[in-house]
Scaffold this active site. Structure first.
Site, PDB file in Angstrom:
ATOM      1  N   ASP A 101      41.094  39.741  36.519  1.00 54.21           N
ATOM      2  CA  ASP A 101      41.837  41.088  36.892  1.00 54.21           C
ATOM      3  C   ASP A 101      43.146  41.092  36.169  1.00 54.21           C
ATOM      4  O   ASP A 101      43.404  41.425  35.049  1.00 54.21           O
ATOM      5  CB  ASP A 101      41.956  40.856  38.344  1.00 54.21           C
ATOM      6  CG  ASP A 101      42.506  42.119  39.199  1.00 54.21           C
ATOM      7  OD1 ASP A 101      42.505  43.110  38.542  1.00 54.21           O
ATOM      8  OD2 ASP A 101      43.109  41.753  40.141  1.00 54.21           O
ATOM      9  N   THR A 102      44.152  40.614  36.856  1.00 54.01           N
ATOM     10  CA  THR A 102      45.614  40.406  36.120  1.00 54.01           C
ATOM     11  C   THR A 102      45.346  39.218  35.130  1.00 54.01           C
ATOM     12  O   THR A 102      46.355  39.402  34.035  1.00 54.01           O
ATOM     13  CB  THR A 102      46.680  40.017  36.843  1.00 54.01           C
ATOM     14  OG1 THR A 102      46.462  38.942  37.524  1.00 54.01           O
ATOM     15  CG2 THR A 102      47.054  40.916  38.245  1.00 54.01           C
ATOM     16  N   GLU A 137      33.641  32.253  35.084  1.00 53.61           N
ATOM     17  CA  GLU A 137      34.258  32.921  36.257  1.00 53.61           C
ATOM     18  C   GLU A 137      33.950  34.233  36.443  1.00 53.61           C
ATOM     19  O   GLU A 137      32.855  34.813  35.896  1.00 53.61           O
ATOM     20  CB  GLU A 137      35.874  33.337  35.380  1.00 53.61           C
ATOM     21  CG  GLU A 137      36.786  33.967  36.322  1.00 53.61           C
ATOM     22  CD  GLU A 137      37.331  33.358  37.320  1.00 53.61           C
ATOM     23  OE1 GLU A 137      36.419  33.001  38.093  1.00 53.61           O
ATOM     24  OE2 GLU A 137      38.617  33.208  37.802  1.00 53.61           O
ATOM     25  N   ASP A 138      34.166  34.777  37.848  1.00 57.90           N
ATOM     26  CA  ASP A 138      33.670  35.911  38.253  1.00 57.90           C
ATOM     27  C   ASP A 138      34.216  37.209  37.725  1.00 57.90           C
ATOM     28  O   ASP A 138      33.609  38.159  37.278  1.00 57.90           O
ATOM     29  CB  ASP A 138      33.713  36.102  39.772  1.00 57.90           C
ATOM     30  CG  ASP A 138      34.984  35.889  40.454  1.00 57.90           C
ATOM     31  OD1 ASP A 138      35.896  35.566  39.823  1.00 57.90           O
ATOM     32  OD2 ASP A 138      35.159  35.832  41.625  1.00 57.90           O
ATOM     33  N   PHE A 160      38.179  47.585  43.722  1.00 52.17           N
ATOM     34  CA  PHE A 160      38.004  46.341  44.528  1.00 52.17           C
ATOM     35  C   PHE A 160      36.427  46.230  44.613  1.00 52.17           C
ATOM     36  O   PHE A 160      35.823  46.950  45.298  1.00 52.17           O
ATOM     37  CB  PHE A 160      38.704  46.203  45.598  1.00 52.17           C
ATOM     38  CG  PHE A 160      38.607  44.785  46.354  1.00 52.17           C
ATOM     39  CD1 PHE A 160      39.663  43.807  45.886  1.00 52.17           C
ATOM     40  CD2 PHE A 160      37.678  44.422  47.121  1.00 52.17           C
ATOM     41  CE1 PHE A 160      39.626  42.444  46.161  1.00 52.17           C
ATOM     42  CE2 PHE A 160      37.543  43.083  47.367  1.00 52.17           C
ATOM     43  CZ  PHE A 160      38.456  42.175  47.101  1.00 52.17           C
ATOM     44  N   GLY A 206      33.860  32.475  43.979  1.00 54.33           N
ATOM     45  CA  GLY A 206      33.252  33.697  43.398  1.00 54.33           C
ATOM     46  C   GLY A 206      32.409  33.875  42.315  1.00 54.33           C
ATOM     47  O   GLY A 206      31.494  34.787  42.142  1.00 54.33           O
ATOM     48  N   THR A 260      44.840  33.828  36.790  1.00 53.63           N
ATOM     49  CA  THR A 260      44.298  32.692  37.376  1.00 53.63           C
ATOM     50  C   THR A 260      43.469  32.092  36.050  1.00 53.63           C
ATOM     51  O   THR A 260      43.755  30.804  35.879  1.00 53.63           O
ATOM     52  CB  THR A 260      43.114  33.098  38.214  1.00 53.63           C
ATOM     53  OG1 THR A 260      43.450  33.858  39.379  1.00 53.63           O
ATOM     54  CG2 THR A 260      42.241  31.960  38.611  1.00 53.63           C
ATOM     55  N   ARG A 315      29.583  38.056  49.788  1.00 52.36           N
ATOM     56  CA  ARG A 315      29.238  37.168  48.567  1.00 52.36           C
ATOM     57  C   ARG A 315      27.666  37.198  48.474  1.00 52.36           C
ATOM     58  O   ARG A 315      27.190  37.098  47.276  1.00 52.36           O
ATOM     59  CB  ARG A 315      29.553  35.731  48.766  1.00 52.36           C
ATOM     60  CG  ARG A 315      31.154  35.364  48.977  1.00 52.36           C
ATOM     61  CD  ARG A 315      31.338  33.994  48.877  1.00 52.36           C
ATOM     62  NE  ARG A 315      32.886  33.685  48.846  1.00 52.36           N
ATOM     63  CZ  ARG A 315      33.759  34.004  48.359  1.00 52.36           C
ATOM     64  NH1 ARG A 315      33.687  34.081  47.185  1.00 52.36           N
ATOM     65  NH2 ARG A 315      34.926  33.629  48.897  1.00 52.36           N
ATOM     66  N   ASP A 356      33.862  38.485  47.444  1.00 56.27           N
ATOM     67  CA  ASP A 356      34.075  38.468  48.650  1.00 56.27           C
ATOM     68  C   ASP A 356      35.093  39.483  49.065  1.00 56.27           C
ATOM     69  O   ASP A 356      35.923  39.789  48.104  1.00 56.27           O
ATOM     70  CB  ASP A 356      34.312  37.209  49.400  1.00 56.27           C
ATOM     71  CG  ASP A 356      35.964  36.722  49.260  1.00 56.27           C
ATOM     72  OD1 ASP A 356      36.155  36.852  48.187  1.00 56.27           O
ATOM     73  OD2 ASP A 356      36.481  36.539  50.305  1.00 56.27           O
TER      74      ASP A 356
HETATM   75  P1  5GP Z   1      43.652  37.279  38.522  1.00 57.74           P
HETATM   76  O1  5GP Z   1      44.455  36.179  38.557  1.00 57.74           O
HETATM   77  O2  5GP Z   1      42.777  37.658  37.064  1.00 57.74           O
HETATM   78  O3  5GP Z   1      44.537  38.450  38.983  1.00 57.74           O
HETATM   79  O4  5GP Z   1      42.358  37.440  39.606  1.00 57.74           O
HETATM   80  C1  5GP Z   1      41.327  36.615  39.526  1.00 57.74           C
HETATM   81  C2  5GP Z   1      40.678  36.378  40.913  1.00 57.74           C
HETATM   82  O5  5GP Z   1      40.936  37.377  41.728  1.00 57.74           O
HETATM   83  C3  5GP Z   1      39.351  36.248  40.767  1.00 57.74           C
HETATM   84  O6  5GP Z   1      38.674  35.326  40.518  1.00 57.74           O
HETATM   85  C4  5GP Z   1      38.837  36.783  42.219  1.00 57.74           C
HETATM   86  O7  5GP Z   1      38.496  35.844  42.975  1.00 57.74           O
HETATM   87  C5  5GP Z   1      39.981  37.978  42.663  1.00 57.74           C
HETATM   88  N1  5GP Z   1      39.614  39.342  42.478  1.00 57.74           N
HETATM   89  C6  5GP Z   1      40.330  40.114  41.540  1.00 57.74           C
HETATM   90  N2  5GP Z   1      39.599  41.293  41.525  1.00 57.74           N
HETATM   91  C7  5GP Z   1      38.844  41.237  42.534  1.00 57.74           C
HETATM   92  C8  5GP Z   1      37.767  42.217  43.023  1.00 57.74           C
HETATM   93  O8  5GP Z   1      37.746  43.215  42.521  1.00 57.74           O
HETATM   94  N3  5GP Z   1      37.273  41.634  44.069  1.00 57.74           N
HETATM   95  C9  5GP Z   1      37.204  40.524  44.636  1.00 57.74           C
HETATM   96  N4  5GP Z   1      36.163  40.393  45.548  1.00 57.74           N
HETATM   97  N5  5GP Z   1      37.936  39.521  43.999  1.00 57.74           N
HETATM   98  C10 5GP Z   1      38.587  39.972  43.037  1.00 57.74           C
END
Ligand code: 5GP
Length: 176
Positions: free
Chosen positions: A102-103, A98-99, A151, A43, A106, A164, A158
């Site tokens: 979210d939570t 990082e892209d 989202f 991403g 990762t 992408r 993606d």
């Molecule tokens: P986390 O571990 O912070 O919940 O999630 C991080 C990963 O989830 C990001 O690197 C990405 O790959 C994916 N992700 C979280 N939210 C989105 C979103 O709104 N769109 C997309 N395409 N990927 C997301």
């Protein structure tokens, strides 16, 4: 495949301007020192590519791949390392690119993993942050944009492997 029309949330021009600011801040903060930039695949590839062009420091580029999502729009809650570093980061300045946070699971997991390798410093640049979804607090040293709980796709991000290549950050609206 179902046809979904993306709606622009953050334009190509807005992204470029923000990246210029982030690049300037990173250049200033590291004050001529070398940095290892770790691009989190897939991403962050587009963000990282544009960001490093605006960082005026000696950069060593690395890629890692961390999976936390399946093919859908919700987190699996699992994190696995699919591609690891090819160099030692011991005593190096490291910038994770990082892209989206979210939570936060990762990036929290990745930061813990990289800290075990004893870098001199470990900073994070993230293009996007969804504060309303955050469960694992992480410091984002260089943030592009805070966004609502939607989202998003495009500019590297993606949905089921698609979108992408879009030059902007968009939201998918079914059936328009
Ligand atoms: P986390 O571990 O912070 O919940 O999630 C991080 C990963 O989830 C990001 O690197 C990405 O790959 C994916 N992700 C979280 N939210 C989105 C979103 O709104 N769109 C997309 N395409 N990927 C997301």
């Amino acid at each position: 495949m179902e046809v979904l029309n993306p709606e622009v949330l953050i334009s190509e021009e807005e992204i470029a301007l923000r990246i210029l600011d982030l690049g300037n801040a990173i250049t200033k903060d590291f004050n001529g020192e070398d940095i290892v930039v770790i691009c989190v695949l897939k991403g962050a590839f587009m963000f990282c590519s544009d960001l490093i062009k605006k960082i005026h420091l000696p950069v060593n580029l690395e890629f890692v791949s961390v999976s936390s999502y399946g093919d859908g729009m919700t987190s699996s809650g699992n994190v696995s390392m699919d591609l690891d570093l090819s160099v030692s980061i011991k005593d190096k300045n490291v910038l994770i690119v990082e892209d989206i946070v979210d939570t936060g699971l990762t990036i929290k997991t990745l930061k813990e993993y990289l800290n075990l390798r004893e870098p001199k410093s470990l900073k994070l640049a993230s293009l996007l942050f969804k504060p309303s979804r955050n469960k694992h607090p992480v410091d984002i040293d260089y943030l592009g944009f805070e966004i609502e709980d939607k989202f998003v796709i495009g500019y590297g991000l993606d949905y089921a492997g698609r979108y992408r290549e879009l030059p902007y950050i968009g939201v998918l609206n079914a059936g328009n």
